[in-house]
Enzyme design. Structure first.
Site, PDB file in Angstrom:
ATOM      1  CG  HIS A  68      -0.647   0.333   2.499  1.00 26.34           C
ATOM      2  ND1 HIS A  68       0.362   1.107   3.080  1.00 26.34           N
ATOM      3  CD2 HIS A  68      -0.134  -0.944   3.365  1.00 26.34           C
ATOM      4  CE1 HIS A  68       0.858   0.935   4.390  1.00 26.34           C
ATOM      5  NE2 HIS A  68       0.625  -0.751   4.130  1.00 26.34           N
TER       6      HIS A  68
ATOM      7  CB  SER B 199      -0.760   4.312   6.435  1.00 24.47           C
ATOM      8  OG  SER B 199       0.057   4.520   6.784  1.00 24.47           O
ATOM      9  CD  GLU B 200      -3.258  11.110   6.258  1.00 21.79           C
ATOM     10  OE1 GLU B 200      -1.896  11.114   7.638  1.00 21.79           O
ATOM     11  OE2 GLU B 200      -3.461  11.580   5.598  1.00 21.79           O
TER      12      GLU B 200
ATOM     13  N   GLY C 135       0.147  -2.084  11.848  1.00 25.65           N
ATOM     14  CA  GLY C 135      -0.112  -3.725  11.943  1.00 25.65           C
ATOM     15  C   GLY C 135      -1.587  -3.789  11.958  1.00 25.65           C
TER      16      GLY C 135
ATOM     17  CD  GLU D 188       2.283  -5.104   7.905  1.00 27.38           C
ATOM     18  OE1 GLU D 188       2.883  -5.916   7.730  1.00 27.38           O
ATOM     19  OE2 GLU D 188       2.770  -3.636   7.327  1.00 27.38           O
ATOM     20  NE  ARG D 189       5.754  -8.112  13.501  1.00 29.30           N
ATOM     21  CZ  ARG D 189       6.257  -8.218  14.166  1.00 29.30           C
ATOM     22  NH1 ARG D 189       7.707  -7.292  13.562  1.00 29.30           N
ATOM     23  NH2 ARG D 189       7.013  -8.134  15.271  1.00 29.30           N
TER      24      ARG D 189
ATOM     25  CE1 TYR E  32       5.426  -4.550  14.346  1.00 25.73           C
ATOM     26  CE2 TYR E  32       4.414  -3.911  12.865  1.00 25.73           C
ATOM     27  CZ  TYR E  32       5.053  -3.865  12.832  1.00 25.73           C
ATOM     28  OH  TYR E  32       6.692  -3.728  11.981  1.00 25.73           O
TER      29      TYR E  32
ATOM     30  NE  ARG F 268      10.340  -1.004  13.117  1.00 26.64           N
ATOM     31  CZ  ARG F 268      10.333  -0.139  12.401  1.00 26.64           C
ATOM     32  NH1 ARG F 268      11.414   0.259  12.949  1.00 26.64           N
ATOM     33  NH2 ARG F 268      10.379  -0.308  10.679  1.00 26.64           N
ATOM     34  NE  ARG F 269      13.025  -4.383   9.080  1.00 32.49           N
ATOM     35  CZ  ARG F 269      11.630  -4.291   8.902  1.00 32.49           C
ATOM     36  NH1 ARG F 269      10.726  -4.803   9.430  1.00 32.49           N
ATOM     37  NH2 ARG F 269      11.413  -2.892   8.502  1.00 32.49           N
TER      38      ARG F 269
ATOM     39  CG  ASN G 286       5.773  -6.819   8.155  1.00 27.52           C
ATOM     40  OD1 ASN G 286       7.234  -6.884   8.689  1.00 27.52           O
ATOM     41  ND2 ASN G 286       5.678  -6.068   9.007  1.00 27.52           N
TER      42      ASN G 286
END
Length: 230
Positions: free
Chosen positions: A9, A12-13, A22, A87-88, A90, A114-115, A184
């Site tokens: 995407h 995003s804001e 997430g 999305e993953r 969070y 995060r990684r 992700n």
């Protein structure tokens, strides 16, 4: 030779505000809207004709998909939405500023959340305002399926059945496919497609723009991989 186009995407804001997003349903920024339009223009220039498209149930991916199809003159292409491309999740980091989280928990800990492939972030509370448990778009899911936190490993585990049931069969049938998703969820599928190790996927980043293209032979072996316009 069939093509699969992944479009993360547009910005995003919350990308713009440096917040963990997430499953929170955040809209595209002005820049993100333009990125989605430009993705469609690149697809048109490359003369890629889609047979079907898939996206998540989150606004930013749905709008990106619609704009990319519109500006490639393919808005009529059937689009299927699934939470499995979300999305993953969070977890408890959702809505938090990334820099502030690093100050609170330490750079190294936030980087691991995060990684890393298999370390979970803190879980989201059931009464969190961003909880998916009370979101109507997930009303048909068993409550135990709705996550409170995910790592990339878990993201792949819920995205992979959708790949195997929907996306891969379409490609094997000779259809060109568009997937409008998230950083992700795309990383997870790229790990599977390229059979990357848990360590190697940690270094893979998926930008908001431009789209990523895979070309496959009839056995779904990758024959080419490139970003449009590069």
């Amino acid at each position: 030779m069939v093509k699969l186009v992944f479009a993360r995407h547009g910005e995003s804001e919350w990308n713009k505000a440096n917040l963990f997003t997430g499953w929170a349903d955040v809209d595209l920024s002005e820049e993100g809207t333009q990125q989605a339009i430009d993705a469609g223009k690149l697809i048109k220039e490359a003369d890629i004709k889609f047979d079907l498209a898939f996206t998540s149930v989150l606004t930013r991916a749905i709008k990106t998909t619609n704009l990319a199809l519109e500006y490639s003159d393919q808005l009529w292409v059937p689009v299927e939405k699934s939470w499995r491309l979300n999305e993953r999740h969070y977890g408890g980091l959702t809505g938090k500023n990334k820099a502030e989280a690093a100050e609170k928990f330490g750079d190294e800990q936030v980087h691991i959340w995060r990684r890393s492939y298999d370390v979970l972030p803190p879980a989201m509370a059931k009464d969190d305002p961003y909880s998916a448990h009370t979101d109507r778009r997930y009303a048909n899911l068993d409550d135990t399926v709705i996550p409170d936190a995910e790592n990339l490993k878990v993201t792949l585990e819920r995205a992979l059945p959708y790949w195997e049931d929907k996306i891969a069969p379409a490609l094997k049938d000779g259809k060109n496919v568009f997937v409008g998703a998230h950083g992700n969820s795309i990383r997870a599928l790229v790990k599977h497609i390229k059979q990357l190790s848990d360590d190697d996927i940690m270094g893979v980043e998926i930008p908001n723009f431009p789209p990523l293209v895979f070309e496959f032979d009839e056995n779904l072996n990758v024959t080419a991989e490139y970003y449009l316009g590069k």
